[in-house]
Structures are given as C-alpha cells and as structure tokens.
Write an enzyme that holds these catalytic residues in place. Structure first.
Site, PDB file in Angstrom:
ATOM      1  N   ASP A 126       1.094  -0.921  -0.344  1.00 28.80           N
ATOM      2  CA  ASP A 126      -0.013  -0.161   0.196  1.00 28.80           C
ATOM      3  C   ASP A 126       0.672   1.470  -0.136  1.00 28.80           C
ATOM      4  OD1 ASP A 126       0.551   0.543   2.349  1.00 28.80           O
ATOM      5  OD2 ASP A 126      -0.353  -0.685   3.333  1.00 28.80           O
ATOM      6  N   GLY A 127       1.878   1.604  -0.265  1.00 32.95           N
ATOM      7  CA  GLY A 127       2.820   2.133  -0.204  1.00 32.95           C
ATOM      8  C   GLY A 127       3.196   3.386   1.452  1.00 32.95           C
ATOM      9  N   ASP A 253      19.760  -2.959   0.322  1.00 31.82           N
ATOM     10  CA  ASP A 253      19.687  -2.292  -0.034  1.00 31.82           C
ATOM     11  C   ASP A 253      18.858  -1.143   1.220  1.00 31.82           C
ATOM     12  OD1 ASP A 253      17.877  -4.538   1.098  1.00 31.82           O
ATOM     13  OD2 ASP A 253      16.356  -3.279   0.918  1.00 31.82           O
TER      14      ASP A 253
END
Length: 488
Positions: A126-127, A253
């Site tokens: 959903d960010g 990352d």
C-alpha cells in the site's frame, strides 16, 4: 533569512539521471493530514523558518496532499540482498523524493516523504507507513544524530486517521526524511546484476561527482569510491557497537553509499548486554544479531564490490575489502578508548575490554548505565556507584576493576578529567524500546507530548538534566516482553 518550506526547494539532482533510474510519481493524499511533530533545529539547519506555523500549508505538503511548485516527485529503483537472498527488484516502495534544500553549510539535502503512498516499486503493497514505526524512525534518526553517529535525519512527522492494515488496523503517518542522498548499495547492484554497465558507470560517476569528488582524480575512481565507502561503513558500525545499537535488518538495500544509518525498521538499543542480542523478531537465524553486525557489514561491502567489478580490477577490490577489518578495529578501539577514559590504546587493552565484555554478557549488565557510571570510580566529587553489584561474578569484576585502575594510572590524567572525558563519550540517554513504546501508546491516543519530550532529551544525550531522570533509568521488567519486527 529563513525561508518558508514552499519558497526554496530545488528539483532533485537524482532527476538528472536517465529515466531508467526512477519514475516520476506523486504522493497519494492522506485524509486530514496533521503535522504533529516538527524538528525546529533541523529546520534552522536547512535555512527554513524554525516555527512550523510560518509554513503555510505545511501539513498538506508533508502529508503528500500538495506538491511543491516546480517539484517533480520521484521514486528510484534498486535491488538487494535481503537476509542474504538476492532479490532482483526492490526500489522506493513507499518513499518519494520531493525536493532538495541547501543546508547552512551549503550542502544539498534531499527531502523525502516515507509512507507517501504506492510507487511502481511497491510490489503490491500500500506504500504506507504506520504511526508506530514512523514515530520510532523519527525519534531514532534524531537520537543517532545526537550521539554523533552518521544518520539520515527527520524533519517532521505527519499523522492521519487513514486506516492501514498490518497485523491489525492501524493509522497512517509520513516521516519527512533528510539526507544528502538516499542512494544505497542496492542501486549499484541493480544495474550490475542486470548487466546495464553503462548505467552502472553513470551512477558511479554521479555519486563521485556529488559526494566523493576526491575520488575523481584517482587512477581508478570506482576503486577509490569503494575504498571510501568501506572506511565510512567500518566507522559507522563501530559507533553502533559502542552505544549498543542493533540495526535489525542490514540488507544491502538498507546500506547507505554515504555510510549513514539508514532505514529504521526493527532497530533496538540493548538494555542488558547480550553479545548475541537479536532485536528483530523476524530474524529467526540471528543473522543480524549485535555481534554479527561488523561481519554483515563486510558481507554487504563484498556485495557492493561485486556490483562494481565491471568498473574496477578484481584483485584491487579484494585488497580493499581486506582493509575493512583493520579499519573497523581501529574505529572500534577509538570508541572504547574514549569510553574507558584512556588517552591511548595498547595491544593489551583488547584483553582488558574482552574480559569486561565477557563479565557483562554473563550478567546481562545494563549497557548504557554501566558505561556511564564507570566514570564515577574516577570522580572524587561523586560517590562511586556500587558497580560490582551489577555482576553475578562480583569477585571477577573486582579483579577486572583493579586491572583497569592500574591501566588508567599509566595515563597522565586527573580523576576529574578522566571522568569528564568518559561522560562525554558515554551517553546517559538512549532510545530504549520501552521509552519509544510509551511515546507510541500516548501518540495513538492523540497525545504527542512524549514524542516531543523524548526528542528534546535525545538531542543532547551526554548532558545530565534532572527533568529527564526517568529516561536514564534501566528498563522496567515489562520491557522484556516488547518485540519489533519487519512489519511497518
């Protein structure tokens, strides 16, 4: 003259890279965003007005509901190794770069909204970020800065009643993050592993141009960049170890090309010292335990070196990686020389330190309070804390203390000077899990006063202040039941 937020931003330099590096994507609006915490000190460093009320529409700008004039928000693509497993595409799944600002020293700082909604790299998520994790990132970013450890910063926290589902229903929040760049090891891995060597060179040249200009004149700029990143990373992790900080998810990352502490997910400051402490409930194997962090940093640097191989000599890269251990040990020794109040570091001091750590590990001695109180054995103005009572093996500690005092006698420092130096190297306040949890629980009820109070304290963690005496106490028993995971 300070500026309002919408008066001074530049479009991000990252947007000058080829389109392959990013996607322009606007933030997704939140329902009734509210600026609940504002970092006035950082605002001043960014030449912004320190008073949040001076910034018209700031809730909407930092909540993602309005876009700055001439801003072209973007999210970048990268990949990485997560828990040692290569993942070919990751990227900014909920972080959107909206602008750049020059700070008071003339260095450009990127302004990024974390939790601003989905991007092309969200992988069906959903960010969003939830309030609890956003509070933890906001507070720890600034706590690490107060400790003098390289880190991304946090300018603001915006809350919203917008629902977000994780294990349960929670509410959304957006952290405004600040750093010279958010480029990670994973950016380089992406172009290398996809055999896009021209783009790899472009990114390397861009990074050197903006952040490592001293590398440009080297016979091999890419090698010089690798060497510089190795040195910065070794220093950063040594500083983590010195304050008992566990990152919790040291994937490639999540490793900054600038050697900054990046992406505060399941982090934790140790209470009782456990060399094998695991702060991330999701880390079943203990890959990212406290005593594994230096080794994992080297593993990640090896992944970066592997990514850069198309641009440099393999043997030279291996030689550079072999320097990590020496660099880390030098930085580690410097940290603990200061913590012990020594004016130099001798080979036999490794034994002195190891013996102490073994005693602390066996007793789960509180990391922060022990180091702070060790100064009292030198301070004639204070009553010596009964340090031996913090150890199961009291006789063993007595033997260690005698050896330590004999070692200190070799240095020409008065007791008061040594105590003063030690207090400047050993923080009194760190962001313990239970302190963050208390602030989160109050904030979830709409009260952000504890977040602000913690921020005020942690900005100066070495300075004793009576009004923050409760933050200096060891963790209560209920804190042992707290756990953090990758869910945010």
């Amino acid at each position: 003259m300070p500026y309002a937020f919408d008066e001074s931003p530049f479009s991000p330099r990252f947007a000058t890279l080829p389109q392959r590096f990013f996607a322009h994507v606007p933030p997704t609006p939140l329902t009734t965003p509210q600026l609940v915490v504002w970092n006035s000190a950082l605002a001043s460093e960014l030449n912004l007005h320190p008073d949040a009320l001076a910034h018209a529409g700031i809730d909407d700008y930092l909540g993602g509901n309005r876009i700055l004039q001439d801003s072209l928000p973007l999210a970048s693509v990268y990949c990485g190794h997560q828990f040692g497993v290569y993942v070919p595409q990751l990227g900014d799944g909920r972080a959107i770069l909206i602008a750049e600002l020059p700070d008071a020293h003339g260095q450009i700082q990127e302004i990024q909204l974390k939790g601003a909604g989905p991007t092309p790299w969200s992988r069906h998520a959903d960010g969003r970020a939830v309030l609890r994790s956003s509070i933890r990132e906001y507070l720890c970013s600034e706590a690490m800065h107060g400790l003098g450890i390289p880190t991304t910063r946090a300018l603001a926290l915006v809350a919203s009643p917008t629902p977000v589902w994780r294990e349960t229903r929670e509410t959304a929040a957006v952290v405004t993050r600040v750093a010279p760049t958010f480029v990670r090891f994973g950016h380089f891995e992406y172009y290398s592993h996809h055999d896009e060597h021209a783009h790899l060179r472009t990114l390397t040249d861009w990074t050197i141009q903006h952040f490592y200009p001293q590398c440009a004149a080297a016979p091999s700029p890419a090698l010089a960049l690798l060497q510089a990143v190795i040195a910065r990373t070794a220093s950063m992790v040594a500083q983590w170890q010195a304050v008992g900080f566990c990152h919790g998810v040291m994937n490639t990352d999540n490793m900054s090309i600038l050697g900054l502490t990046l992406d505060y997910g399941p982090f934790g400051f140790m209470d009782g010292f456990d060399a094998r402490h695991i702060c991330n409930h999701s880390d079943d194997s203990g890959r990212y335990a406290y005593n594994q962090q230096p080794q994992v940093a080297l593993w990640n640097l090896n992944a970066l070196a592997q990514a850069l191989l198309p641009l440099l000599d393999r043997e030279a890269a291996i030689a550079a990686l072999h320097e990590f251990q020496n660099l880390f040990e030098d930085a580690f020794a410097a940290c603990f020389q200061a913590k012990l109040g020594l004016t130099d570091w001798l080979d036999e001091d490794w034994t002195l330190l190891t013996d102490l750590l073994n005693l602390m590990h066996a007793s789960r001695t509180d990391w922060t309070t022990f180091w702070r109180d060790l100064a009292t054995v030198h301070d004639a103005q204070a009553l010596a804390t009964p340090l031996r009572d913090r150890f199961v093996d009291r006789d063993g500690f007595d033997v260690w203390l005698a050896a330590y005092q004999a070692r200190c006698a070799q240095n020409e420092l008065t007791g008061a000077d040594r105590a003063s130096r030690m207090r400047a190297a050993n923080p009194l306040y760190v962001l313990r899990n239970h302190l963050a949890e208390t602030a989160i629980r109050q904030a979830q009820q709409g009260d952000f006063s504890e977040v602000k109070r913690l921020q005020e304290c942690l900005a100066h963690p070495f300075t004793e202040r009576p009004e923050f005496a409760d933050y200096a106490a060891p963790a209560p028993d209920w804190a042992a039941d707290l756990s953090v995971s990758c869910s945010s």
